[in-house]
Design an enzyme around this catalytic site. Structure first.
Site, mmCIF file in Angstrom:
data_model
loop_
_atom_site.group_PDB
_atom_site.id
_atom_site.type_symbol
_atom_site.label_atom_id
_atom_site.label_comp_id
_atom_site.label_asym_id
_atom_site.label_seq_id
_atom_site.Cartn_x
_atom_site.Cartn_y
_atom_site.Cartn_z
ATOM 1 N N GLY A 135 25.416 57.597 29.444
ATOM 2 C CA GLY A 135 24.157 57.975 30.082
ATOM 3 C C GLY A 135 23.648 57.031 31.155
ATOM 4 N N ILE A 152 17.966 53.404 31.203
ATOM 5 C CA ILE A 152 17.895 52.585 29.986
ATOM 6 C C ILE A 152 19.323 52.180 29.580
ATOM 7 C CG2 ILE A 152 17.276 52.617 27.536
ATOM 8 C CD1 ILE A 152 14.940 54.524 28.282
ATOM 9 N N ALA A 178 16.400 68.554 30.604
ATOM 10 C CA ALA A 178 15.741 69.866 30.491
ATOM 11 C C ALA A 178 15.491 70.338 31.915
ATOM 12 C CB ALA A 178 14.426 69.754 29.735
ATOM 13 N N TYR A 200 5.668 67.449 27.940
ATOM 14 C CA TYR A 200 6.998 67.088 27.399
ATOM 15 C C TYR A 200 7.682 68.313 26.768
ATOM 16 C CZ TYR A 200 10.440 63.620 25.975
ATOM 17 O OH TYR A 200 11.586 62.888 25.841
ATOM 18 N N LYS A 203 13.760 66.374 21.007
ATOM 19 C CA LYS A 203 13.727 65.028 20.402
ATOM 20 C C LYS A 203 13.456 65.123 18.902
ATOM 21 C CE LYS A 203 14.522 62.380 23.989
ATOM 22 N NZ LYS A 203 15.911 61.917 24.215
ATOM 23 N N THR A 251 12.165 56.195 35.008
ATOM 24 C CA THR A 251 13.593 56.398 35.270
ATOM 25 C C THR A 251 13.760 57.763 35.932
ATOM 26 O OG1 THR A 251 13.923 57.491 33.155
ATOM 27 C CG2 THR A 251 14.272 55.105 33.188
ATOM 28 N N LEU A 252 15.009 58.068 36.279
ATOM 29 C CA LEU A 252 15.300 59.360 36.914
ATOM 30 C C LEU A 252 14.880 60.523 36.007
ATOM 31 C CD1 LEU A 252 16.718 60.220 39.541
ATOM 32 C CD2 LEU A 252 18.845 60.416 38.225
#
Ligand code: NAD
Length: 255
Positions: free
Chosen positions: A14, A21, A95, A155, A162, A193-194
Site C-alpha cells: 500500500g 502511512i 472507495a 466516511y 473498516k 494522505t492521498l
C-alpha cells in the site's frame, strides 16, 4: 532505531507516495533491520516508488488486490526469494469518491462491493496466501480507522468496510493463533494522505480533530510506524485480535 526487526522478512502493501502511512512503515521497518518487499498498485506509481527507495535494498512487486492471480504471484515470488515470511502490513483502502460524501443511505451496490473488496476482503485473501510462508510464526497487521466504530461524517461506506475489517482481524486472529501467527489492527488518527484527500471536507475534519484530541495535535505517520514495529516484533508476542489506537486519545472522547 533499535534492530528490533533484524532478519525478519516483511511485505508492506500500500505505498502510493511519500505521504503514505505504508511508506513511513517501510522506512522504519528497514531502519529496524527488516528485509522488506513493497507492493504497489499499477505501473503509474512505480517510478515514484523507485525514486523513494533508490538508496534502499528492497524488492518491489506489483499487486492489485482485486486480482487473485496478482496476490498469488506476489506470494509465489516471496516464497522463492525468502522461503519464510515473518510479517505482512496491509495498508490498503479504496472507495469511489462519490461514496465519501452525503448520506450513507445513498451508497450504491457497486460502491459497497468495491469498498469491501479492496479494503477488507483483500486482508482475508492476503492472509490465506501468507499463512503457508509464515511457518516460523508471524505478525499480520492492517490499518483501520475510528469510522468503523463510530459514525464519522462523510466516511460512510468506508466506515462500514473498516467495521468489517476490524471483525476480519478478530476472525483471522482466531484462525491463525494456533500457527503462532498474530493478526492486529492499528487505528490511526486522521493524516493527510492521498486516500484521505478523497473524503469530503477532510481538512475541516483535521482542524476539528486537532482542537478536540487530548494531545492537541495531529498524529504522524512515524508514530503509526513505531506502533507497527512493536506489532511486528517479539515485544507484542502476547497480543492478537486487537486494534491499537494511534490517535492521540481521540477515541476516548464522549463529547
Ligand atoms: P494512501 O493513499 O497513501 O494508501 C492507500 C493505498 O491503497 C495506496 O497505496 C493505493 O495504491 C492502495 N490501493 C487502493 N486500491 C488498491 C488495489 N486495488 N490494489 C492494491 N492497492 C490498492 O493513503 P493512506 O492514508 O496511507 O492509507 C493507508 C491505510 O491507512 C488505509 O487502509 C486507510 O484507510 C488507513 N487509514 C488512513 C488514515 C488517514 O487519515 N490517512 C487514518 C486511519 C487509517
Amino acid at each position: 532505531m533499535y534492530q528490533l526487526l533484524k532478519d525478519k522478512n516483511i511485505i508492506i502493501m500500500g505505498v502510493a507516495n511519500q505521504r503514505s502511512i505504508a511508506w513511513a512503515i517501510a522506512k522504519t521497518f528497514y531502519e529496524s533491520g527488516a528485509n522488506i518487499c513493497i507492493t504497489y498498485q499499477g505501473e503509474k506509481v512505480l517510478d515514484k516508488i523507485k525514486r523513494l527507495t533508490e538508496n534502499m535494498d528492497v524488492c518491489l512487486l506489483p499487486c492489485d488486490v482485486t486480482k487473485d492471480e496478482e496476490i498469488e504471484n506476489t506470494f509465489h515470488t516471496l516464497k522463492s526469494k525468502w522461503k519464510v515470511l515473518h510479517g505482512v502490513v496491509h495498508s490498503i483502502a479504496h472507495a469511489k469518491k462519490e461514496e465519501l460524501e452525503g448520506m450513507y443511505i445513498d451508497t450504491s451496490r457497486e460502491g459497497y462491493k468495491i469498498a469491501q473488496d479492496i479494503s477488507t476482503y483483500s486482508l482475508v485473501a492476503i492472509s490465506r496466501y501468507a499463512k503457508p510462508l509464515m511457518h516460523e510464526g508471524g505478525s499480520i497487521m492492517a490499518l483501520t480507522y475510528l469510522g468503523g466504530e463510530r459514525v464519522v461524517k462523510n466516511y460512510n461506506v468506508m466506515g462500514v468496510a473498516k467495521a468489517s475489517l476490524d471483525a476480519s482481524i478478530k476472525y483471522l486472529a482466531a484462525d491463525l493463533g494456533m500457527y503462532n501467527i498474530r493478526v492486529n489492527g492499528i487505528s490511526a488518527g486522521p493524516i493527510k494522505t492521498l486516500a484521505a484527500k478523497g473524503i469530503r471536507d477532510f481538512n475541516m475534519m483535521l482542524k476539528e480533530f486537532e482542537e478536540k484530541v487530548p494531545v492537541k495535535r495531529l498524529v504522524t505517520t512515524e508514530e503509526v510506524a513505531n506502533t507497527a514495529v512493536f506489532l511486528a516484533s517479539h515485544l507484542s508476542s502476547g497480543i492478537t485480535g486487537e486494534v491499537i489506537h494511534v490517535d492521540g486519545g481521540y477515541n476516548i472522547l464522549g463529547y
